[in-house]
Enzyme design. Structure first.
Site, PDB file in Angstrom:
ATOM      1  N   ASP A  42       0.870  -1.186   0.000  1.00 23.27           N
ATOM      2  CA  ASP A  42       0.000   0.000   0.000  1.00 23.27           C
ATOM      3  C   ASP A  42       0.901   1.229   0.000  1.00 23.27           C
ATOM      4  OD1 ASP A  42      -3.237   0.388   1.002  1.00 23.27           O
ATOM      5  OD2 ASP A  42      -1.930   2.151   1.069  1.00 23.27           O
ATOM      6  N   ALA A 125     -10.244  -5.594  -8.338  1.00 22.93           N
ATOM      7  CA  ALA A 125     -11.480  -5.335  -7.585  1.00 22.93           C
ATOM      8  C   ALA A 125     -11.807  -3.851  -7.533  1.00 22.93           C
ATOM      9  CB  ALA A 125     -11.369  -5.885  -6.166  1.00 22.93           C
ATOM     10  N   ARG A 158     -25.549 -11.792  -4.331  1.00 25.82           N
ATOM     11  CA  ARG A 158     -26.678 -11.069  -3.710  1.00 25.82           C
ATOM     12  C   ARG A 158     -28.002 -11.560  -4.294  1.00 25.82           C
ATOM     13  NH1 ARG A 158     -23.372  -5.454  -4.154  1.00 25.82           N
ATOM     14  NH2 ARG A 158     -22.564  -5.419  -2.036  1.00 25.82           N
ATOM     15  N   HIS A 182     -20.717  -4.068 -13.348  1.00 26.99           N
ATOM     16  CA  HIS A 182     -20.900  -4.131 -11.887  1.00 26.99           C
ATOM     17  C   HIS A 182     -21.262  -2.709 -11.484  1.00 26.99           C
ATOM     18  CE1 HIS A 182     -20.317  -4.569  -7.627  1.00 26.99           C
ATOM     19  NE2 HIS A 182     -19.299  -3.730  -7.624  1.00 26.99           N
TER      20      HIS A 182
HETATM   21  P1  NAD Z   1      -9.805   2.186   0.990  1.00 23.27           P
HETATM   22  O1  NAD Z   1      -9.719   3.659   0.778  1.00 23.27           O
HETATM   23  O2  NAD Z   1     -10.071   1.630   2.338  1.00 23.27           O
HETATM   24  O3  NAD Z   1      -8.453   1.478   0.463  1.00 23.27           O
HETATM   25  C1  NAD Z   1      -7.800   1.861  -0.699  1.00 23.27           C
HETATM   26  C2  NAD Z   1      -6.322   1.724  -0.410  1.00 23.27           C
HETATM   27  O4  NAD Z   1      -5.606   1.979  -1.617  1.00 23.27           O
HETATM   28  C3  NAD Z   1      -5.814   2.737   0.639  1.00 23.27           C
HETATM   29  O5  NAD Z   1      -5.228   2.035   1.732  1.00 23.27           O
HETATM   30  C4  NAD Z   1      -4.780   3.562  -0.118  1.00 23.27           C
HETATM   31  O6  NAD Z   1      -3.675   3.942   0.675  1.00 23.27           O
HETATM   32  C5  NAD Z   1      -4.384   2.578  -1.217  1.00 23.27           C
HETATM   33  N1  NAD Z   1      -3.785   3.241  -2.372  1.00 23.27           N
HETATM   34  C6  NAD Z   1      -4.188   4.382  -2.984  1.00 23.27           C
HETATM   35  N2  NAD Z   1      -3.344   4.670  -3.990  1.00 23.27           N
HETATM   36  C7  NAD Z   1      -2.412   3.677  -4.023  1.00 23.27           C
HETATM   37  C8  NAD Z   1      -1.307   3.403  -4.848  1.00 23.27           C
HETATM   38  N3  NAD Z   1      -0.996   4.231  -5.874  1.00 23.27           N
HETATM   39  N4  NAD Z   1      -0.575   2.299  -4.602  1.00 23.27           N
HETATM   40  C9  NAD Z   1      -0.882   1.477  -3.567  1.00 23.27           C
HETATM   41  N5  NAD Z   1      -1.929   1.687  -2.757  1.00 23.27           N
HETATM   42  C10 NAD Z   1      -2.694   2.755  -2.983  1.00 23.27           C
HETATM   43  O7  NAD Z   1     -10.900   1.677  -0.046  1.00 23.27           O
HETATM   44  P2  NAD Z   1     -11.638   0.255  -0.021  1.00 23.27           P
HETATM   45  O8  NAD Z   1     -12.931   0.407   0.652  1.00 23.27           O
HETATM   46  O9  NAD Z   1     -10.678  -0.791   0.401  1.00 23.27           O
HETATM   47  O10 NAD Z   1     -11.944   0.088  -1.593  1.00 23.27           O
HETATM   48  C11 NAD Z   1     -10.873  -0.181  -2.471  1.00 23.27           C
HETATM   49  C12 NAD Z   1     -11.381  -0.257  -3.895  1.00 23.27           C
HETATM   50  O11 NAD Z   1     -12.267  -1.376  -4.031  1.00 23.27           O
HETATM   51  C13 NAD Z   1     -12.192   0.977  -4.323  1.00 23.27           C
HETATM   52  O12 NAD Z   1     -11.924   1.223  -5.691  1.00 23.27           O
HETATM   53  C14 NAD Z   1     -13.612   0.516  -4.146  1.00 23.27           C
HETATM   54  O13 NAD Z   1     -14.517   1.257  -4.948  1.00 23.27           O
HETATM   55  C15 NAD Z   1     -13.476  -0.915  -4.608  1.00 23.27           C
HETATM   56  N6  NAD Z   1     -14.565  -1.811  -4.230  1.00 23.27           N
HETATM   57  C16 NAD Z   1     -14.917  -2.725  -5.145  1.00 23.27           C
HETATM   58  C17 NAD Z   1     -15.953  -3.594  -4.886  1.00 23.27           C
HETATM   59  C18 NAD Z   1     -16.345  -4.597  -5.938  1.00 23.27           C
HETATM   60  O14 NAD Z   1     -17.342  -5.294  -5.814  1.00 23.27           O
HETATM   61  N7  NAD Z   1     -15.570  -4.718  -7.007  1.00 23.27           N
HETATM   62  C19 NAD Z   1     -16.620  -3.527  -3.656  1.00 23.27           C
HETATM   63  C20 NAD Z   1     -16.191  -2.595  -2.717  1.00 23.27           C
HETATM   64  C21 NAD Z   1     -15.158  -1.719  -3.012  1.00 23.27           C
END
Ligand code: NAD
Length: 319
Positions: A42, A125, A158, A182
């Protein structure tokens, strides 16, 4: 410069992004004992270290694994890398509205993985997941079939839960899919739902009387309700990630709806969206286009068009 890494190891998985989704998926992966080595990366290094330490504590009561906050060099030899880094959502916005902020992050992560010499299966994701999977294919230097977006696997789960509660049949006994984006234009393909080989229309009077548009909307909007309550979603998508990884590691050749290159289906689209796919050790082994009724076909074409417009807007903004 691209480094030539050693062959991918099926013992190692890397999570790029250790936020809510990445940390939950890493924890679930550890509990499922699918890998001996779990690397967390991260840009917030303190967060990756803290999550790795917390999961390591939990591992003392599970099957032994090594979990650490690492680097792209560590990820280079992973059998699977999962991108969960992305722009933070503030709750009410659509997934597509996150596109430009997430695109810069996902492209950077994928390019760094590629430069490190990663050659395993890449799971995406980050949202909007269909656009991010398309960008990952453009930048990963991997064959398309080795890039898998979590897509509508979560939405399909779901749908099965809602039908299970309405019909008093276990979710695992229900075959059916949510396909397309999605997100807001996704399509619950009710015409191909089967329970013991029977369609919803034939199953029983309760199934015949279901308000299918209302169920489709309930499934489509489920994430908004969860985000209103807890600020993010994590367990559902984390379990979808683990399910995809398990199918790859065990070469299951199971059918899961995931985001993949849709080729010429639903219009001439150079992008990813969800269709049922056979998943095995090579990634996506085959894409299946199910039988659809005319309305579903139209809805999936319109979903692909919507994703195409979002991708074009993103390309215009970044060119
Ligand atoms: P979050 O903000 O908790 O985590 C994101 C992480 O990415 C943070 O810890 C941040 O420091 C890190 N990050 C940002 N830029 C970075 C980089 N350049 N290199 C490395 N790390 C980096 O968010 P979250 O709730 O964990 O969600 C993460 C992603 O998953 C989002 O895009 C969210 O929309 C997506 N998501 C997808 C689904 C799905 O069904 N596909 C469901 C929920 C969330």
């Amino acid at each position: 410069m691209t480094t030539r890494a050693a062959a991918p190891s099926s013992n190692r998985i890397a999570f790029i992004g250790a936020g809510h989704v990445g940390a939950t998926a890493a924890y679930a992966t550890m509990l499922r004992a699918l890998f001996h080595e779990i690397v967390l990366i991260d840009s917030n290094e303190a967060l990756a270290e803290a999550e790795a330490a917390d999961i390591t504590d939990a591992n003392a009561l599970a099957r032994p694994a090594r979990i650490w906050a690492g680097s792209y060099a560590d990820a280079a030899t992973a059998g699977i890398a999962v991108i969960t880094a992305g722009a933070a959502s503030h709750g009410g916005e659509s997934r597509l509205s996150l596109a430009s902020a997430s695109a810069a992050i996902v492209i950077e992560c994928v390019q760094r993985l590629a430069r490190a010499g990663f050659s395993g299966v890449l799971v995406i994701a980050s949202n909007p997941v269909d656009i991010m999977t398309t960008l990952a294919i453009r930048h990963a230097g991997l064959p398309r079939h080795r890039v898998i977006g979590t897509g509508t696997l979560l939405d399909t789960s779901r749908l099965k839960q809602v039908l299970s509660a309405a019909l008093d049949v276990s979710a695992s006994a229900i075959e059916g899919y949510v396909l397309g984006e999605h997100g807001d234009s996704e399509v619950a393909v009710f015409s191909s739902v089967r329970i013991g080989g029977q369609s919803l229309h034939d199953f029983d009077d309760a199934a015949k009387a279901l308000d299918l548009p209302a169920i489709g909307a309930q499934v489509r909007d489920a994430a908004y309700g969860i985000v209103r309550g807890k600020g993010f979603t994590s367990f559902g998508v984390a379990t979808a990630i683990v399910r995809i990884c398990e199918a790859v590691v065990r070469n299951e050749r199971c059918v899961l709806p995931v985001s993949t290159w849709i080729d010429r289906h639903f219009g001439h689209n150079e992008l990813c969206s969800s269709l049922p796919c056979i998943i095995g050790s090579g990634g996506i082994e085959r894409v299946i286009v199910p039988a659809l009724d005319a309305n579903e076909e139209d809805a999936l074409s319109s979903s692909a068009r919507k994703l195409g417009e979002a991708l074009d807007a993103l390309d215009d903004a970044t060119s």
